[in-house]
Design an enzyme around this catalytic site. Structure first.
Site, PDB file in Angstrom:
ATOM      1  N   LYS A 205      -5.489   2.973   7.231  1.00 32.12           N
ATOM      2  CA  LYS A 205      -4.460   3.697   6.475  1.00 32.12           C
ATOM      3  C   LYS A 205      -4.846   3.705   4.998  1.00 32.12           C
ATOM      4  O   LYS A 205      -4.799   2.672   4.332  1.00 32.12           O
ATOM      5  CB  LYS A 205      -3.077   3.040   6.627  1.00 32.12           C
ATOM      6  CG  LYS A 205      -1.997   3.979   6.079  1.00 32.12           C
ATOM      7  CD  LYS A 205      -0.685   3.294   5.758  1.00 32.12           C
ATOM      8  CE  LYS A 205      -0.562   2.884   4.328  1.00 32.12           C
ATOM      9  NZ  LYS A 205      -0.552   3.958   3.317  1.00 32.12           N
ATOM     10  N   GLY A 257      -4.927  -4.734  -1.782  1.00 34.01           N
ATOM     11  CA  GLY A 257      -3.831  -4.134  -2.538  1.00 34.01           C
ATOM     12  C   GLY A 257      -3.101  -5.203  -3.337  1.00 34.01           C
ATOM     13  O   GLY A 257      -3.684  -6.230  -3.698  1.00 34.01           O
ATOM     14  N   SER A 258      -1.822  -4.963  -3.559  1.00 35.73           N
ATOM     15  CA  SER A 258      -1.073  -5.865  -4.442  1.00 35.73           C
ATOM     16  C   SER A 258      -0.766  -7.199  -3.765  1.00 35.73           C
ATOM     17  O   SER A 258      -0.659  -7.278  -2.538  1.00 35.73           O
ATOM     18  CB  SER A 258       0.236  -5.191  -4.855  1.00 35.73           C
ATOM     19  OG  SER A 258       1.036  -4.984  -3.709  1.00 35.73           O
ATOM     20  N   THR A 259      -0.582  -8.223  -4.566  1.00 34.76           N
ATOM     21  CA  THR A 259      -0.252  -9.545  -4.049  1.00 34.76           C
ATOM     22  C   THR A 259       1.099  -9.508  -3.335  1.00 34.76           C
ATOM     23  O   THR A 259       1.286 -10.155  -2.300  1.00 34.76           O
ATOM     24  CB  THR A 259      -0.258 -10.564  -5.198  1.00 34.76           C
ATOM     25  OG1 THR A 259      -1.612 -10.649  -5.672  1.00 34.76           O
ATOM     26  CG2 THR A 259       0.186 -11.944  -4.750  1.00 34.76           C
ATOM     27  N   VAL A 261       2.531  -7.078  -1.571  1.00 30.43           N
ATOM     28  CA  VAL A 261       2.401  -6.565  -0.198  1.00 30.43           C
ATOM     29  C   VAL A 261       1.547  -7.518   0.631  1.00 30.43           C
ATOM     30  O   VAL A 261       1.836  -7.751   1.816  1.00 30.43           O
ATOM     31  CB  VAL A 261       1.823  -5.124  -0.205  1.00 30.43           C
ATOM     32  CG1 VAL A 261       1.534  -4.661   1.211  1.00 30.43           C
ATOM     33  CG2 VAL A 261       2.797  -4.164  -0.873  1.00 30.43           C
ATOM     34  N   GLY A 262       0.531  -8.126   0.023  1.00 30.72           N
ATOM     35  CA  GLY A 262      -0.296  -9.107   0.739  1.00 30.72           C
ATOM     36  C   GLY A 262       0.552 -10.238   1.303  1.00 30.72           C
ATOM     37  O   GLY A 262       0.367 -10.669   2.447  1.00 30.72           O
ATOM     38  N   GLU A 279      -7.317  -9.137   0.285  1.00 29.81           N
ATOM     39  CA  GLU A 279      -7.991  -9.060  -1.018  1.00 29.81           C
ATOM     40  C   GLU A 279      -6.957  -8.494  -1.985  1.00 29.81           C
ATOM     41  O   GLU A 279      -6.612  -7.324  -1.923  1.00 29.81           O
ATOM     42  CB  GLU A 279      -9.233  -8.177  -0.897  1.00 29.81           C
ATOM     43  CG  GLU A 279     -10.233  -8.425  -1.989  1.00 29.81           C
ATOM     44  CD  GLU A 279     -10.009  -7.488  -3.150  1.00 29.81           C
ATOM     45  OE1 GLU A 279      -9.228  -7.884  -4.054  1.00 29.81           O
ATOM     46  OE2 GLU A 279     -10.578  -6.400  -3.164  1.00 29.81           O
ATOM     47  N   CYS A 313      -9.271  -4.584  -9.250  1.00 30.84           N
ATOM     48  CA  CYS A 313      -8.663  -5.895  -8.976  1.00 30.84           C
ATOM     49  C   CYS A 313      -9.394  -7.011  -9.712  1.00 30.84           C
ATOM     50  O   CYS A 313      -8.789  -8.001 -10.113  1.00 30.84           O
ATOM     51  CB  CYS A 313      -8.634  -6.168  -7.484  1.00 30.84           C
ATOM     52  SG  CYS A 313     -10.199  -5.823  -6.685  1.00 30.84           S
ATOM     53  N   GLU A 410      -0.856  -8.807 -13.747  1.00 32.95           N
ATOM     54  CA  GLU A 410      -1.911  -7.812 -13.533  1.00 32.95           C
ATOM     55  C   GLU A 410      -1.405  -6.466 -14.027  1.00 32.95           C
ATOM     56  O   GLU A 410      -0.399  -5.957 -13.525  1.00 32.95           O
ATOM     57  CB  GLU A 410      -2.247  -7.736 -12.038  1.00 32.95           C
ATOM     58  CG  GLU A 410      -3.387  -6.778 -11.765  1.00 32.95           C
ATOM     59  CD  GLU A 410      -3.799  -6.726 -10.299  1.00 32.95           C
ATOM     60  OE1 GLU A 410      -2.902  -6.598  -9.442  1.00 32.95           O
ATOM     61  OE2 GLU A 410      -4.989  -6.791 -10.018  1.00 32.95           O
TER      62      GLU A 410
HETATM   63  P1  NDP Z   1       0.237  -1.598  -2.817  1.00 30.00           P
HETATM   64  O1  NDP Z   1      -0.197  -2.977  -2.481  1.00 30.00           O
HETATM   65  O2  NDP Z   1       1.642  -1.224  -2.578  1.00 30.00           O
HETATM   66  O3  NDP Z   1      -0.659  -0.539  -1.983  1.00 30.00           O
HETATM   67  C1  NDP Z   1      -1.885  -0.835  -1.345  1.00 30.00           C
HETATM   68  C2  NDP Z   1      -1.881  -0.276   0.074  1.00 30.00           C
HETATM   69  O4  NDP Z   1      -0.869  -0.930   0.846  1.00 30.00           O
HETATM   70  C3  NDP Z   1      -1.545   1.200   0.168  1.00 30.00           C
HETATM   71  O5  NDP Z   1      -2.246   1.782   1.234  1.00 30.00           O
HETATM   72  C4  NDP Z   1      -0.061   1.171   0.447  1.00 30.00           C
HETATM   73  O6  NDP Z   1       0.417   2.350   1.031  1.00 30.00           O
HETATM   74  C5  NDP Z   1       0.024   0.010   1.400  1.00 30.00           C
HETATM   75  N1  NDP Z   1       1.348  -0.588   1.503  1.00 30.00           N
HETATM   76  C6  NDP Z   1       2.380  -0.526   0.617  1.00 30.00           C
HETATM   77  N2  NDP Z   1       3.441  -1.222   1.069  1.00 30.00           N
HETATM   78  C7  NDP Z   1       3.075  -1.747   2.256  1.00 30.00           C
HETATM   79  C8  NDP Z   1       3.735  -2.545   3.215  1.00 30.00           C
HETATM   80  N3  NDP Z   1       4.975  -2.973   3.042  1.00 30.00           N
HETATM   81  N4  NDP Z   1       3.055  -2.889   4.335  1.00 30.00           N
HETATM   82  C9  NDP Z   1       1.801  -2.482   4.548  1.00 30.00           C
HETATM   83  N5  NDP Z   1       1.129  -1.703   3.674  1.00 30.00           N
HETATM   84  C10 NDP Z   1       1.738  -1.337   2.545  1.00 30.00           C
HETATM   85  O7  NDP Z   1      -0.168  -1.297  -4.290  1.00 30.00           O
HETATM   86  P2  NDP Z   1       0.534  -0.218  -5.273  1.00 30.00           P
HETATM   87  O8  NDP Z   1      -0.133   1.044  -5.012  1.00 30.00           O
HETATM   88  O9  NDP Z   1       2.012  -0.208  -5.159  1.00 30.00           O
HETATM   89  O10 NDP Z   1       0.176  -0.834  -6.683  1.00 30.00           O
HETATM   90  C11 NDP Z   1       1.023  -1.827  -7.276  1.00 30.00           C
HETATM   91  C12 NDP Z   1       0.193  -2.831  -8.007  1.00 30.00           C
HETATM   92  O11 NDP Z   1      -0.641  -3.506  -7.082  1.00 30.00           O
HETATM   93  C13 NDP Z   1      -0.765  -2.240  -9.017  1.00 30.00           C
HETATM   94  O12 NDP Z   1      -0.145  -2.003 -10.207  1.00 30.00           O
HETATM   95  C14 NDP Z   1      -1.793  -3.314  -9.095  1.00 30.00           C
HETATM   96  O13 NDP Z   1      -1.373  -4.308  -9.991  1.00 30.00           O
HETATM   97  C15 NDP Z   1      -1.862  -3.874  -7.694  1.00 30.00           C
HETATM   98  N6  NDP Z   1      -2.959  -3.311  -6.902  1.00 30.00           N
HETATM   99  C16 NDP Z   1      -4.021  -4.102  -6.650  1.00 30.00           C
HETATM  100  C17 NDP Z   1      -5.089  -3.601  -5.944  1.00 30.00           C
HETATM  101  C18 NDP Z   1      -6.281  -4.431  -5.678  1.00 30.00           C
HETATM  102  O14 NDP Z   1      -7.343  -3.877  -5.428  1.00 30.00           O
HETATM  103  N7  NDP Z   1      -6.170  -5.732  -5.663  1.00 30.00           N
HETATM  104  C19 NDP Z   1      -5.128  -2.222  -5.480  1.00 30.00           C
HETATM  105  C20 NDP Z   1      -3.917  -1.484  -5.747  1.00 30.00           C
HETATM  106  C21 NDP Z   1      -2.907  -2.020  -6.448  1.00 30.00           C
HETATM  107  P3  NDP Z   1       1.079   3.493   0.100  1.00 30.00           P
HETATM  108  O15 NDP Z   1       0.015   3.947  -0.826  1.00 30.00           O
HETATM  109  O16 NDP Z   1       1.452   4.509   1.101  1.00 30.00           O
HETATM  110  O17 NDP Z   1       2.250   2.860  -0.593  1.00 30.00           O
END
Ligand code: NDP
Length: 504
Positions: A205, A257-259, A261-262, A279, A313, A410
């Protein structure tokens, strides 16, 4: 490249060797052509090597963050679609992929790598249009590294017994992979290449703002003649990602992705036997000692935080400078910021492109405002920003203290917080004073100091006299709230295998 004299009365930095008051020279526009790229008006879900409509049919629009213009509509998957994709991946694992000898799987991976190279220009342009990142980054970093990951893991596909001797490595089954918007194609490659090499099938996804190179990759999957169902791609909001994570027939979850959601994902899989790698975010310290080659360090600092608009990140978002070199370093850094070209991501001369979304721009703006309110001193170069699109000036904060939000949270934008230190121990203590632990950088000529710092810093990756260097052979991942598990290298392969003795 053409150089034209810019109508700019700002004094040129002394380091350029121009007389005070003389205008600097500026590059003429050099936009990358888009006529070789075909973006479909609408993309369905990619399941079983077919683009299919979501059930019920529902779409959302994807835009170009540099122009705010729509690029395409993509399918909004439902819970039933998630189930359909996972069942398809399971069947492909059972009937074809897991049965193939490693050398046969390797051929497919090599084929994908070569097609990515052949179609690299197309991928680079679509990546820049959809994510906002400068074309020179997508062209020179994202796409070549994505191909390199497929080449690298193709090499492992028939050598699993050598990678994990006497441990009977076996594929896990179906991998659910959720990726962010900052490196859409590269994160896809980090996830799909090792999974396939190890004999798993995947449901991926992409982030909702950046699905287009994933759907272009779906075309590569068909071109490479991969058996149907080995790679499936579904789009939809975060809840759909969670449906995928929770699906009972998923064996492995890989998330970047974000901490926040992690943590939700970690909670969702607790009590199941799903394997997980997370990650997550970072707040990396980039530490400059007084014996460091300053001009080289300046380039490393700039690359560390302004590369990909700071939406990285492992970005070096906290700069620690030894007090004795603070003033010359800050002077040089400010002068260098004045040379960064912010604007059209498709222009080959652009250094800093568009922020990925209005939401992310609002988050960066809010945190920068908090920095000002909390008393830090802001510096931004006097560059003109495009009138449309989500742009933000490269920003530098001095006078930052450890308790400021801009030193703790972050930001994920082109914003650097500068702090100082006197001794190596003070630098270590301050650098480790963060809930994150993804990456760090050290700048010094002294080898023994590099070893001391590298061992003392709680960060998964520490770069010495460089920053943001990536290689498929090198494992990447974090400590603390930056997540767990490693991607890349042999560690990244092990994360997709059931090996005797790993407690599974
Ligand atoms: P998210 O963690 O929300 O998004 C990353 C991925 O997770 C996307 O594919 C997103 O889908 C998906 N996602 C969102 N919510 C859920 C959930 N409940 N269960 C499963 N998957 C989910 O990051 P954001 O885009 O909201 O960014 C917010 C902050 O996160 C940024 O400002 C940054 O600080 C951090 N971030 C860190 C990253 C890294 O590489 N470590 C990468 C991106 C963000 P969808 O796009 O459809 O919401």
């Amino acid at each position: 490249m053409t150089l034209t004299k810019k109508n700019d009365t700002r004094p040129a930095p002394a380091s350029w060797g121009l007389a005070t008051g003389e205008s600097p020279w500026e590059y003429a526009p050099a936009p990358e052509a888009t006529d070789h790229v075909r973006i479909e008006p609408e993309y369905g879900l990619f399941i079983g090597n077919e683009f299919v409509r979501s059930k019920p049919r529902k779409t959302f629009t994807v835009i170009n963050p540099a122009t705010e213009e729509p690029l395409a509509k993509v399918a909004h998957a439902s819970k039933a679609d998630v189930d359909r994709a996972v069942r398809t991946a399971r069947e492909a694992h059972r009937s074809s992929w897991a049965k193939l000898p490693g050398r046969e799987r390797a051929k497919y991976l090599y084929r994908i790598a070569r097609i990515l190279q052949e179609r690299s220009r197309e991928f680079a342009v679509v990546e820049s249009m959809n994510s906002g990142k400068p074309i020179k980054e997508s062209r020179d970093v994202d796409v070549p590294l994505a191909a390199a990951h497929f080449f690298y893991y193709a090499g492992w596909a028939d050598k699993l017994e050598y990678a994990f001797p006497h441990r009977a490595p076996r594929s896990l089954g179906v991998a659910a992979q959720i990726i962010p918007w900052n490196f859409p194609l590269l994160m896809l490659a980090w996830k799909i290449a090792p999974a396939l090499a190890a004999g798993n099938t995947v449901v991926l996804k992409p982030a909702s703002t950046t699905p287009l190179t994933a759907y272009l990759f779906a075309d590569v999957v068909r071109q490479a003649d991969l058996p149907p169902g080995v790679v499936n791609i579904i789009t939809g909001p975060g809840e759909i990602g969670m449906e995928l994570v929770r699906h009972p027939d998923v064996d492995k979850v890989a998330f970047t992705g974000s901490t926040a959601v992690g943590k939700m994902i970690a909670r969702a899989v607790a009590g199941t036997d799903k394997k997980v790698t997370l990650e997550l975010g970072g707040k990396a310290a980039n530490i400059v000692f007084d014996d460091a080659p300053l001009d080289q360090a300046i380039e490393g600092i700039v690359n560390g935080i302004y590369f990909n608009q700071g939406e990285v990140c492992c970005a070096g978002s906290r700069l620690f400078v030894q007090e004795s070199v603070y003033e010359p370093l800050i002077d040089k850094l400010k002068a260098r910021l004045g040379t960064l070209r912010v604007g059209d991501p498709l222009d080959k001369n652009t250094d800093v492109g568009a922020i990925n979304s209005a939401g992310q721009l609002a988050k960066v703006t809010e945190l920068v405002e908090s920095g000002i309110a909390e008393g830090a001193e802001i510096f931004q170069p006097d560059c003109e920003l495009p009138t449309r699109g989500y742009f933000f000036r490269p920003t530098l904060f001095t006078g930052v203290s450890q308790s400021h939000r801009i030193a703790q949270e972050e930001i994920f934008g082109p914003v650097l917080s500068v702090l100082t230190f006197r001794t190596p121990d003070e630098a270590i203590e301050k650098a480790n004073n963060t809930p994150y632990g993804l990456s760090a950088g050290v700048w010094t000529e002294k080898g023994s100091r590099i070893f001391k710092m590298v061992n003392a810093m709680r960060a998964g990756v520490v770069w010495a006299n460089t920053f943001n260097r990536f290689d498929p052979t090198s494992p990447f991942g974090g400590y603390k709230e930056s997540g767990y598990g490693r991607e890349g290298g042999i560690h990244g392969l092990g994360a997709y295998l059931d090996v005797a003795g790993n407690g599974r």
